[in-house]
Design a protein around this motif. Structure first.
Motif, short mmCIF file in Angstrom:
data_model
loop_
_atom_site.label_atom_id
_atom_site.label_comp_id
_atom_site.label_asym_id
_atom_site.label_seq_id
_atom_site.Cartn_x
_atom_site.Cartn_y
_atom_site.Cartn_z
N GLU A 74 0.81 -1.21 0.00
CA GLU A 74 0.00 0.00 0.00
C GLU A 74 0.85 1.27 0.00
O GLU A 74 0.50 2.28 -0.60
N MET A 75 1.99 1.22 0.69
CA MET A 75 2.81 2.40 0.87
C MET A 75 4.20 1.98 1.29
O MET A 75 4.43 0.84 1.67
N CYS A 76 5.14 2.92 1.24
CA CYS A 76 6.50 2.68 1.71
C CYS A 76 7.06 4.00 2.21
O CYS A 76 7.15 4.97 1.45
N ILE B 108 8.64 6.83 -0.20
CA ILE B 108 7.99 8.10 -0.53
C ILE B 108 8.95 9.27 -0.34
O ILE B 108 8.85 10.29 -1.03
N THR C 93 -1.60 7.54 -2.62
CA THR C 93 -1.10 6.18 -2.50
C THR C 93 -2.26 5.25 -2.17
O THR C 93 -3.37 5.71 -1.85
N MET D 299 -0.36 11.09 1.14
CA MET D 299 0.83 11.39 1.93
C MET D 299 1.39 12.74 1.48
O MET D 299 1.28 13.10 0.31
N ASN E 8 -0.26 0.28 5.81
CA ASN E 8 0.18 -1.09 5.58
C ASN E 8 0.37 -1.75 6.94
O ASN E 8 0.55 -1.06 7.96
N THR F 233 7.69 3.18 7.31
CA THR F 233 6.40 2.93 7.95
C THR F 233 6.58 2.07 9.19
O THR F 233 5.87 2.23 10.17
#
Length: 279
Positions: free
Chosen positions: A73-75, A79, A103, A108, A164, A226
């Motif tokens: 989902e994200m990092c 990012i 995202t 974000m 996430n 994260t």
């Protein structure tokens, strides 16, 4: 097809950045991302990040394929690297650029600081078991210091979603953890239906902790943004740390704040360009 790329890293968590602004879907497949991430026969990276056109009034959209082809989902480190990449693409000074980035975990807002680092508003953590998701407790309860059996041992874990899923356990000595052996067993445990990122945390003081991480889809990495955010939230929930702390990762430190004012988590750390090329 030749793919132009720039490689960046955030504390050793490294990514291949691709200018994907001409189309709303990634220009390569997950299978091609696996080949690009291969450290022996490809470029070598923990993932491939695509800078796509913005959605829902955002400046840009971020998509990422992990080194195993899965899509998180994200990092957090990613990012920050994306923000630095966008500033380079736009030809700006990179002194105080600020972006809103769509995202899969929500919007974000990274901002490049005057000292060359990137501060990211990571949003509010999600704490209910159903939001992680995990079956360690009822979905409407917080999964704080819940017991779980992994590798023949009972661990107490606290689960946090930063868009996430993360599972945090506090240990006396992070260096003693057999991460390559234990990490996959946490990631694939049936208590985590969407798998899990796992952070092992050694608290040094109220404002400092050490962390090692097994990332879902990437394995052992030198840093996880994260994960550092989730670790601070877990440390606050369990009374181990203050709301502002330095998280020391194998690749270097991140400054994390869980604001008592707006309940949002803020992460500050570096993003370094390594090289450009064509694959």
């Amino acid at each position: 097809m030749a793919i132009e790329f720039t490689k960046y890293h955030g504390l050793g968590n490294d990514f291949i950045l691709v200018d994907n602004r001409s189309t709303s879907t990634p220009v390569i497949t997950p299978e091609k991302a696996i080949a690009m991430c291969d450290r022996h026969f490809g470029i070598g990276a923990d993932g491939v990040i695509f800078a796509l056109p913005g959605e829902n009034d955002t400046d840009y959209t971020m998509r990422i394929f992990n080194s195993d082809g899965s899509e998180p989902e994200m990092c957090g480190n990613g990012i920050r690297c994306l923000a630095a990449f966008l500033a380079d693409l736009e030809g700006t000074s990179r002194k105080s650029d600020k972006y809103s980035i769509h995202t899969l975990a929500g919007v974000m807002r990274p901002q490049l600081t005057f000292d060359g680092e990137v501060k990211v508003d990571m949003g509010e953590p999600r704490l209910l078991a159903g939001e992680i998701p995990t079956t360690l407790c009822p979905p409407d309860q917080k999964a704080v210091e819940q017991p779980i059996e992994v590798a023949g041992k009972t661990w107490e874990v606290t689960c946090v979603s930063m868009g996430n899923p993360h599972c945090i356990t506090f240990v006396d000595d992070v260096a003693a953890i057999k991460l390559a052996e234990i990490g996959p067993q946490f990631e694939n445990h049936p208590a985590f239906p969407q798998k899990i990122n796992t952070e092992f945390i050694q608290v040094i003081s109220r404002d400092r902790m050490k962390m090692r991480v097994w990332e879902r889809g990437a394995g052992i990495t030198l840093a996880c943004g994260t994960g550092a955010c989730a670790a601070l939230v877990a440390a606050v929930l369990t009374g181990r740390c203050d709301r502002i702390a330095t998280v020391e990762l194998p690749g270097g430190p991140l400054e994390i704040e869980w604001s008592d004012i707006d309940q949002r988590v803020y992460m500050t750390g570096p993003a370094e360009r390594v090289f450009t090329g064509k694959f």
